[in-house]
Write an enzyme that holds these catalytic residues in place. Structure first.
Site, PDB file in Angstrom:
ATOM      1  N   GLY A   1      17.874 -30.784  11.790  1.00 24.75           N
ATOM      2  CA  GLY A   1      17.433 -30.595  10.419  1.00 24.75           C
ATOM      3  C   GLY A   1      17.229 -29.135  10.089  1.00 24.75           C
TER       4      GLY A   1
ATOM      5  N   TYR B   1      26.151 -28.712  15.865  1.00 27.65           N
ATOM      6  CA  TYR B   1      24.872 -29.160  15.297  1.00 27.65           C
ATOM      7  C   TYR B   1      24.356 -30.386  16.051  1.00 27.65           C
ATOM      8  CZ  TYR B   1      21.447 -31.506  12.470  1.00 27.65           C
ATOM      9  OH  TYR B   1      20.299 -32.135  12.080  1.00 27.65           O
TER      10      TYR B   1
END
Length: 519
Positions: free
Chosen positions: A67, A60
């Site tokens: 987000g 990530y």
């Protein structure tokens, strides 16, 4: 830049609030630890990230969008550019620019967090952050644009930009481009590694930095409002028995008892011949320890919460090198700081209200036991045209009202944002800004009441009702210092300059007050 010999070492021990303040006020210099174990821990985090990227290729904020865009995969050839994009698209802050001392506090807080070793940043990044502080390069950070989760993204993007030589900064107090400032300081613009922009921006550094500053200001106000209460009590011929230690042994909140003890000590020299005007004074005198004492008793909790956050890893994801694990969580959420800010601003606003009520008694001939109207020191022949502190008291009432209005808790106004990914946010940075505004307004009220209490004592001395011997050495010393800045008010005069000077003294913690700390 101030020359000094105090070093704050990052990477060895936890920082205290006072370390952040010393750096923000340039009374200390930052030093990144040279300890081999610390530097190896930082390097191991960066190496682990590189290894994960090579072997698994899906992390990530490294190979994904940010987000709600987490499902968007970033191809390998664009991974290196992703941090730069994060720093740039968040360059949309508005509002006032944080003062340089606040920006320095932000740098110190972010550096402390990244030194915890969970963020997979390079030693080069930590060196560059240290260099900004050491060379007095302060990013121009707009104060508006953060919802306090996913951290202080937009304001901290200005820190990331300064590190890489983009946007504008102050270099030793002069505005210039970050690129030129780095060049003049002998620093090279940083090339952000994967995840490094996220590590810089995805945290609580702005709200925490602002609340470190709020903490020391509130701490000083606990002492100063205690001293002013003693002066107001003398000016109003108050009853010193209200602060008897035996009373506070019966309700032993420690902060409240400390406030009462300070006031009792200031009134200890009044002597057996002193006659109070009333058996029981009005609440703004009698209950002052109970008002100030709530803040005093909460300060240790505020300190503990702030210093845990200051020294914590508060970005996402975190990398546990020992367990070879990437941990996805929400440590960027600023709920603890929001609570401190919302709580502190309420307690500080109560100090404004207390000081305003004391001043209202001091200026009013119905309640001040023989002092002249509005504390004017003019002679009887000119009393009809002189109005003393009438307008200052009106101003204090206005500042108090505004401070009280600002106490609405910001943390309950969460807004769902960022495509409902950030659907519950802390509003911690807004709460911190509110807290600083309440502190500013309260310091203005405190300055007004300090001028009034000093004027009242001068008038009592002039009439012979109070002598210097009855004030005692500590109060006499303090009053003598005040007289250097605050003239006796006989003829009407503009008092703005005096108020501003006194406020600057308060904010600079200029006067030594009582021994011991409220924290």
């Amino acid at each position: 830049m101030t020359n000094n010999h105090i070093n704050i070492i990052f990477g060895e021990n936890d920082l205290m609030i006072e370390d952040v303040i010393a750096l923000s006020e340039q009374r200390a210099q930052p030093v990144l630890s040279g300890d081999a174990e610390f530097r190896n821990r930082i390097q191991n985090g960066a190496d682990f990230l590189d290894r994960e990227l090579r072997e698994h290729g899906h992390i990530y904020g490294v190979t994904t969008g940010y987000g709600d865009s987490v499902s968007r995969r970033v191809p390998p050839e664009l991974v290196a550019e992703l941090p730069l994009h994060l720093s740039r698209f968040h360059g949309c802050g508005l509002g006032n620019i944080l003062p340089a001392d606040q920006a320095r506090a932000v740098l110190a807080v972010r550096l402390a967090s990244l030194c915890s070793g969970y963020s997979a940043v390079s030693v080069d990044l930590l060196d560059q952050l240290t260099g900004l502080l050491a060379h007095d390069i302060t990013p121009l950070i707009p104060e508006e644009g953060s919802v306090g989760a996913s951290g202080d993204l937009t304001p901290l993007s200005y820190v990331a930009a300064a590190l890489i030589g983009e946007r504008d900064v102050l270099y030793r107090g002069t505005q210039t481009t970050a690129k030129d400032a780095l060049e003049q300081a002998g620093l090279t613009p940083l090339v952000l590694r994967p995840k490094e922009a996220l590590a810089i921006m995805n945290g609580t550094a702005v709200m925490t930095a602002l609340m470190c500053q709020a903490f020391v200001r509130a701490q000083y106000l606990c002492k100063l409002t205690s001293r002013i209460t003693a002066m107001a009590s003398i000016g109003l011929l108050g009853n010193p028995a209200h602060f008897d230690k035996r009373l506070f042994a019966a309700k032993p909140h420690p902060g409240q008892a400390q406030i009462a003890a300070w006031i009792e000590n200031d009134l200890a020299h009044l002597g057996p011949d002193y006659e109070p005007a009333r058996l029981q004074d009005r609440y703004s005198l009698r209950c002052a320890p109970h008002v100030i004492g709530v803040l005093a008793d909460m300060m240790p909790t505020f300190r503990r919460t702030l210093e845990i956050e200051l020294n914590s890893a508060n970005d996402n994801p975190l990398l546990d090198v020992g367990e070879n694990t990437i941990l996805h969580g929400g440590h960027f959420y600023g709920g603890h700081i929001a609570f401190v800010a919302d709580g502190m601003k309420t307690l500080v606003a109560n100090l404004a209200d207390l000081m305003d009520r004391q001043m209202a008694l001091l200026v009013d001939t119905r309640f001040n036991h023989g002092l002249p109207s509005n504390l004017s020191g003019s002679g009887a022949d000119r009393a009809s045209i002189n109005h003393g502190l009438k307008a200052v008291q009106i101003g204090a009432s206005a500042w108090t009202a505004e401070a009280l209005k600002q106490t609405m808790p910001a943390s309950v106004f969460s807004r769902s944002t960022e495509c409902h990914n950030q659907d519950k946010v802390s509003m911690g940075t807004i709460a911190a800004r509110d807290c600083l505004r309440v502190l500013q307004l309260t310091e203005q009220v405190v300055a007004a009441n300090l001028i009034a209490a000093l004027q009242a004592i001068r008038l009592r001395e002039k009439s012979g009702e109070i002598t210097q011997a009855q004030l005692g050495p500590d109060l006499v010393r303090f009053i003598d210092q005040l007289k250097e800045d605050i003239g006796f008010i006989d003829e009407d005069q503009p008092l703005e300059a005096t108020l501003r000077l006194v406020i600057s003294r308060i904010q600079g913690r200029h006067w030594a007050l009582y021994d011991g700390e409220v924290a």
